[in-house]
Design an enzyme around this catalytic site. Structure first.
Site, PDB file in Angstrom:
ATOM      1  N   CYS A 142      10.487  47.186  24.955  1.00  0.00           N
ATOM      2  CA  CYS A 142      10.238  47.872  23.585  1.00  0.00           C
ATOM      3  C   CYS A 142       9.034  47.192  23.121  1.00  0.00           C
ATOM      4  O   CYS A 142       9.263  46.067  22.214  1.00  0.00           O
ATOM      5  CB  CYS A 142      11.636  47.838  22.800  1.00  0.00           C
ATOM      6  SG  CYS A 142      11.202  48.472  21.159  1.00  0.00           S
ATOM      7  N   CYS A 152       9.766  46.430  19.199  1.00  0.00           N
ATOM      8  CA  CYS A 152      10.795  45.261  19.198  1.00  0.00           C
ATOM      9  C   CYS A 152       9.992  44.093  19.218  1.00  0.00           C
ATOM     10  O   CYS A 152       9.939  43.118  18.372  1.00  0.00           O
ATOM     11  CB  CYS A 152      11.616  45.127  20.345  1.00  0.00           C
ATOM     12  SG  CYS A 152      12.753  46.658  20.172  1.00  0.00           S
TER      13      CYS A 152
END
Length: 147
Positions: free
Chosen positions: A72, A75
């Site tokens: 991600c 993230c």
């Protein structure tokens, strides 16, 4: 029909991907798992399905939980912010990270459908949820409500 790929063919494919990645900034090249794990720093700790109850729900101080995954991009963008907050609020707030790929049960229990998701827990209860890569000021404002 070919039943295997030679080492030379694999090497040329990875070189080609790296070349494409250099020309196209948005093109991602897969990295080894050891590189992806660097998202968790010393300031924060990792939790999983087995120790979430002890580390988060039974904590005497408020806990910020960062639900993330190695693949991600957003993230990885907020990971340094979480580390900074962990250091800034040391002694007042515990910051932990939960890899949703490795610990899907907790993520499912709390309805995580999008990552990054940051949740604040206090007294064993979920107090607030922040979804997406947000500015540090948004995280600070949310944390301050529960200290």
């Amino acid at each position: 029909a070919r039943t295997h790929i030679s080492t030379m063919a694999l090497a040329s494919k990875s070189t080609a991907r790296a070349t494409v990645a250099a020309r196209r900034p948005g093109f991602a090249v897969a990295r080894p798992a050891a590189c992806r794990r660097a998202v968790v720093s010393r300031a924060t700790s990792e939790v999983n399905d087995n120790d979430f109850g002890t580390a988060v729900l039974q904590s005497s101080e408020p806990v910020l939980v960062d639900f993330w995954a190695p693949w991600c991009g957003p993230c990885r963008m907020i990971a340094p912010l979480i580390d900074e907050l962990s250091e800034e609020y040391s002694g007042k707030l515990k910051c932990v990270k939960l890899n949703t790929d490795e610990s899907p049960n907790v993520a499912t229990d709390y309805g995580i459908r999008s990552i990054p998701t940051v949740m604040i827990f206090k007294g064993g209860k979920k107090m607030d949820t922040i979804i997406g890569a947000v500015p540090k000021a948004t995280l600070v404002q949310t944390i301050e409500k529960y200290l």
